[in-house]
Each structure stands twice: as C-alpha cells, then as structure tokens.
Scaffold this motif. Structure first.
Motif, PDB file in Angstrom:
ATOM      1  N   GLY A   1       0.874  -1.167   0.117  1.00  0.00           N
ATOM      2  CA  GLY A   1       0.196   0.133  -0.034  1.00  0.00           C
ATOM      3  C   GLY A   1       0.979   1.221  -0.007  1.00  0.00           C
ATOM      4  N   ALA A   2       0.286   2.402  -0.132  1.00  0.00           N
ATOM      5  CA  ALA A   2       0.762   3.569  -0.384  1.00  0.00           C
ATOM      6  C   ALA A   2      -0.105   4.493   0.802  1.00  0.00           C
ATOM      7  N   VAL A   3       0.851   5.396   1.141  1.00  0.00           N
ATOM      8  CA  VAL A   3       0.095   6.506   1.971  1.00  0.00           C
ATOM      9  C   VAL A   3      -0.483   7.607   1.300  1.00  0.00           C
ATOM     10  N   LEU A   4      -1.811   7.897   1.158  1.00  0.00           N
ATOM     11  CA  LEU A   4      -2.354   8.636   0.505  1.00  0.00           C
ATOM     12  C   LEU A   4      -2.306  10.109   1.199  1.00  0.00           C
ATOM     13  N   ALA A   5      -2.540  10.084   2.581  1.00  0.00           N
ATOM     14  CA  ALA A   5      -2.488  11.282   3.531  1.00  0.00           C
ATOM     15  C   ALA A   5      -2.080  10.739   4.851  1.00  0.00           C
ATOM     16  N   PRO A   6      -0.721  11.249   5.254  1.00  0.00           N
ATOM     17  CA  PRO A   6      -0.150  11.123   6.653  1.00  0.00           C
ATOM     18  C   PRO A   6      -1.130  11.320   7.563  1.00  0.00           C
ATOM     19  N   GLY A   7      -1.143  10.412   8.567  1.00  0.00           N
ATOM     20  CA  GLY A   7      -1.716  10.462   9.882  1.00  0.00           C
ATOM     21  C   GLY A   7      -1.356   9.599  11.032  1.00  0.00           C
ATOM     22  N   VAL A   8      -2.489   9.715  12.089  1.00  0.00           N
ATOM     23  CA  VAL A   8      -2.267   8.922  13.370  1.00  0.00           C
ATOM     24  C   VAL A   8      -3.344   7.575  13.253  1.00  0.00           C
ATOM     25  N   VAL A   9      -2.660   6.543  13.412  1.00  0.00           N
ATOM     26  CA  VAL A   9      -3.408   5.447  13.512  1.00  0.00           C
ATOM     27  C   VAL A   9      -3.279   4.355  14.848  1.00  0.00           C
ATOM     28  N   ALA A  10      -4.142   3.677  15.180  1.00  0.00           N
ATOM     29  CA  ALA A  10      -4.109   3.149  16.346  1.00  0.00           C
ATOM     30  C   ALA A  10      -4.683   1.746  16.076  1.00  0.00           C
ATOM     31  N   VAL A  11      -4.234   0.908  17.216  1.00  0.00           N
ATOM     32  CA  VAL A  11      -5.032  -0.536  17.093  1.00  0.00           C
ATOM     33  C   VAL A  11      -6.468  -0.380  17.731  1.00  0.00           C
ATOM     34  N   GLY A  12      -7.019  -1.043  17.089  1.00  0.00           N
ATOM     35  CA  GLY A  12      -8.829  -0.619  17.300  1.00  0.00           C
ATOM     36  C   GLY A  12      -9.268   0.419  16.333  1.00  0.00           C
ATOM     37  N   ASN A  13      -8.877   1.079  15.693  1.00  0.00           N
ATOM     38  CA  ASN A  13      -9.349   2.121  14.929  1.00  0.00           C
ATOM     39  C   ASN A  13     -10.178   1.524  13.808  1.00  0.00           C
ATOM     40  N   GLU A  14     -11.410   1.761  13.306  1.00  0.00           N
ATOM     41  CA  GLU A  14     -12.022   1.125  12.338  1.00  0.00           C
ATOM     42  C   GLU A  14     -11.617   1.463  11.052  1.00  0.00           C
ATOM     43  N   ILE A  15     -11.511   0.272  10.228  1.00  0.00           N
ATOM     44  CA  ILE A  15     -10.856   0.676   8.704  1.00  0.00           C
ATOM     45  C   ILE A  15     -12.316   1.086   8.089  1.00  0.00           C
ATOM     46  N   SER A  16     -12.079   2.235   7.394  1.00  0.00           N
ATOM     47  CA  SER A  16     -13.159   2.608   6.540  1.00  0.00           C
ATOM     48  C   SER A  16     -12.756   2.557   5.216  1.00  0.00           C
ATOM     49  N   VAL A  17     -13.684   1.637   4.217  1.00  0.00           N
ATOM     50  CA  VAL A  17     -13.242   1.676   2.759  1.00  0.00           C
ATOM     51  C   VAL A  17     -14.029   2.645   2.181  1.00  0.00           C
ATOM     52  N   HIS A  18     -13.051   3.586   1.518  1.00  0.00           N
ATOM     53  CA  HIS A  18     -13.890   4.702   0.504  1.00  0.00           C
ATOM     54  C   HIS A  18     -14.145   3.976  -0.809  1.00  0.00           C
ATOM     55  N   GLU A  19     -13.395   3.276  -1.320  1.00  0.00           N
ATOM     56  CA  GLU A  19     -13.482   2.663  -2.629  1.00  0.00           C
ATOM     57  C   GLU A  19     -12.879   1.472  -2.849  1.00  0.00           C
ATOM     58  N   TRP A  20     -13.563   0.448  -3.488  1.00  0.00           N
ATOM     59  CA  TRP A  20     -13.088  -1.038  -3.799  1.00  0.00           C
ATOM     60  C   TRP A  20     -12.913  -1.188  -5.171  1.00  0.00           C
ATOM     61  N   LEU A  21     -11.717  -2.091  -5.318  1.00  0.00           N
ATOM     62  CA  LEU A  21     -11.387  -2.612  -6.807  1.00  0.00           C
ATOM     63  C   LEU A  21     -12.382  -3.162  -7.238  1.00  0.00           C
ATOM     64  N   PRO A  22     -12.874  -3.355  -8.491  1.00  0.00           N
ATOM     65  CA  PRO A  22     -14.027  -4.288  -8.953  1.00  0.00           C
ATOM     66  C   PRO A  22     -13.262  -5.787  -8.638  1.00  0.00           C
ATOM     67  N   GLU A  23     -14.466  -6.675  -8.426  1.00  0.00           N
ATOM     68  CA  GLU A  23     -14.020  -8.091  -8.277  1.00  0.00           C
ATOM     69  C   GLU A  23     -12.986  -8.606  -9.340  1.00  0.00           C
ATOM     70  N   GLY A  24     -11.788  -9.159  -9.046  1.00  0.00           N
ATOM     71  CA  GLY A  24     -10.969  -9.689 -10.105  1.00  0.00           C
ATOM     72  C   GLY A  24      -9.990  -8.696 -10.759  1.00  0.00           C
ATOM     73  N   ALA A  25     -10.211  -7.400 -10.427  1.00  0.00           N
ATOM     74  CA  ALA A  25      -9.320  -6.418 -10.747  1.00  0.00           C
ATOM     75  C   ALA A  25      -7.981  -6.079 -10.409  1.00  0.00           C
ATOM     76  N   ASP A  26      -7.030  -5.989 -11.192  1.00  0.00           N
ATOM     77  CA  ASP A  26      -5.712  -5.677 -10.620  1.00  0.00           C
ATOM     78  C   ASP A  26      -4.595  -5.196 -11.683  1.00  0.00           C
ATOM     79  N   PRO A  27      -4.976  -3.594 -11.862  1.00  0.00           N
ATOM     80  CA  PRO A  27      -4.087  -3.246 -12.871  1.00  0.00           C
ATOM     81  C   PRO A  27      -2.697  -3.139 -12.713  1.00  0.00           C
ATOM     82  N   ALA A  28      -2.019  -3.295 -11.324  1.00  0.00           N
ATOM     83  CA  ALA A  28      -0.913  -2.940 -11.216  1.00  0.00           C
ATOM     84  C   ALA A  28       0.204  -3.407 -11.903  1.00  0.00           C
ATOM     85  N   PRO A  29       0.380  -4.573 -12.210  1.00  0.00           N
ATOM     86  CA  PRO A  29       1.474  -4.875 -13.174  1.00  0.00           C
ATOM     87  C   PRO A  29       1.741  -3.884 -14.228  1.00  0.00           C
ATOM     88  N   SER A  30       0.774  -3.603 -15.091  1.00  0.00           N
ATOM     89  CA  SER A  30       0.940  -2.598 -15.981  1.00  0.00           C
ATOM     90  C   SER A  30       1.242  -1.444 -15.680  1.00  0.00           C
TER      91      SER A  30
END
Length: 288
Positions: A257-286
């Motif tokens: 992963g990449a850091v998009l906005a630096p900040g402070v994180v702690a054990v117990g913090n909820e993970i909020s997913v703002h955007e998902w990759l479509p199922e099966g998609a992975d454009p990284a190699p290209s």
C-alpha cells in the motif's frame, strides 16, 4: 460486510531485522515512523542484505531510542549495544534489487562490527539520507524508505485463517502472522483476502491506498523468532491457490500500500473503505 479494525501495527527499524509492535503510530508519507529507515548492505557493492539469503537476520532486534537519535541493538546471547544515529555525513552507494540505486548515510562502525559478528560476515550499516525520496509503483505509487518498493504491507487475519486451515488440512502446522512481516494487520473481515480489493481506505487520520499484490519471496518460510528456515510452508500451500500469473507466477499474500494522506493510526481504529477495486481487477503490473 462487518466492521473491520486495525488489529496490529508494526514497524521494522532496520530492513530485514525484527519488527517492533506498537499500539499507536504516526504514519509519514514513507510509512510508519521509523519503518525501514536503516539497512544492512554488502560492503563490497552496497547491495542490500535480507533474510532471503541471511535468515539469521530475523531475530536481531533494534530499539529506537531518544525519538530516533540513538539505537539499541540486541540479540539472544549477545551484549546490547547503544549507538548514536548519524542523520547525515559520510555516504555510500546502495542498491535494492538491482533496480533502485541511491545513497545511504554510513552509521557507527561499532554497529557494523556488532552486526557482522552476529551474522558471520562483513556488513555495512546505513540510514536513508535527509533528501531521500524514492517513489513506489503500482495503482497508488506513493513513497518509501528502504522498503522493498512500497510504504505499507497490509494483511488480514481472515486471510491467515484461510491459509492455516489449508496448511493444517494437508497435515502441516499453522504459521503466525509475523512470517509475512506486515505493517498493518486488519481483523473483522469474514472473507479471506478481502484486502485484495481495497482501493482506498482510512483508519484514524491515516488514508492509504492499494498499490499491488504482496508477492511473497522465501522470507515467510523463515521462523522470525529463531532465524531458522522452516519451509516449505507457507509457500507450498499458497502455490495451490494464490498463483499470480500477472506477477510472473509468484504467490501472493496481503497487499502493498501507499500512504495517500499521512496521519495517526491506532490498534482498534475502524477501517473505513472509501473505494473498492472491482472483483478480480488488478491493474498494478501494467503500472510498474
């Protein structure tokens, strides 16, 4: 989908050596504060050293003291050594994977001697330079220190549980999460490898994004507590269901992963997913 939370946070002061677990972390553009700021290198050519060829690196411990101004080196059966950190000064050429070439600040000679005695070979010891700026690659590129190529390694307990179920079904022993040397471990997802689809997310005030699949080398076969090779697991089992043809046929576990906005994180913090990759998609190699 049930709520997911941060279960573990871990940084690795020296690339390839033992990690440090924390309850709370400041996360910079290059990853968790103090993560992989230092590196052991071959004194002949400056190429990095890792558990891939020196599994005995795994149990060597480094504690960051005085807000980063000094380090305590420790190992079972050895006397601790405290050394001052050189933020700048004498430099040497260093490289990672024969693809990235840069400079490192040479550290205390006593530390080099201490590591050399533990590893049974000469080593150099360097820190990132003050102007270090190394881009990552993938969907979100970001920056990294002396990490392989990205700021964060992200895994989940659902993925580990799924892997261990397969290993034990085949008659093997379950493996611990530390074999994968993660920075951020997520708990609470019901499905294994949910992290594969995480495109953009946040926890605490940190925002992070998907770069690429975490292709695994031989390091997960090393017992992180003893520095002994324990293969063939988990590689053998991962090869039965986690081959990645788009990544040269390697096996994957977790994501980079990449850091998009630096900040402070702690054990117990909820993970909020703002955007998902479509199922099966992975454009990284290209994008590499």
């Amino acid at each position: 989908m049930s709520a997911a939370r941060v279960a573990e946070l871990r940084y690795y002061p020296v690339k390839g050596l033992a990690g440090v677990s924390v309850e709370r972390a400041d996360v910079l553009a290059t990853g968790l504060r103090h993560d992989r700021n230092f590196m052991l290198v071959d004194p002949a050519d400056g190429s990095f050293l890792s558990q891939r060829v020196l599994p005995s690196m795994a149990p060597l411990r480094v504690e960051v003291l005085a807000d980063g101004d000094s380090l305590r080196l420790s190992a079972d059966g050895a006397e601790d050594l405290v050394v001052q950190v050189a933020y700048d000064g004498k430099r040497r050429d260093v490289s990672l994977f024969g693809k990235w070439f840069g400079a490192g600040v040479v550290q205390d000679a006593a530390a080099e001697e201490w590591f050399s005695e533990r590893l049974g070979r000469p080593v150099g010891f360097v820190r990132v330079t003050p102007e270090h700026e190394r881009p990552g690659w993938g969907v979100h590129k970001g920056l990294t220190g002396f990490g392989d190529a990205h700021a964060l390694m992200i895994t989940s307990y659902s993925s580990l549980d799924g892997l261990n179920a397969r290993i034990m079904e085949a008659g093997g022993d379950a493996i611990p999460m530390d074999r994968f040397r993660p920075n951020l471990v997520i708990t609470g997802w019901p499905e294994a490898h949910t992290e594969d689809r995480l495109l953009r997310a946040s926890a605490g005030s940190l925002e992070f994004g998907y770069s690429a699949r975490g292709i695994r080398c031989a390091v997960p076969t090393v017992d992180q507590a003893t520095g002994e090779k324990r293969g063939p697991e988990p590689t053998r089992t991962l090869a039965t269901y986690r081959r990645q043809p788009d990544y040269g046929g390697g096996v994957s576990f977790g994501i980079k992963g990449a850091v998009l906005a630096p900040g402070v994180v702690a054990v117990g913090n909820e993970i909020s997913v703002h955007e998902w990759l479509p199922e099966g998609a992975d454009p990284a190699p290209s994008s590499r």
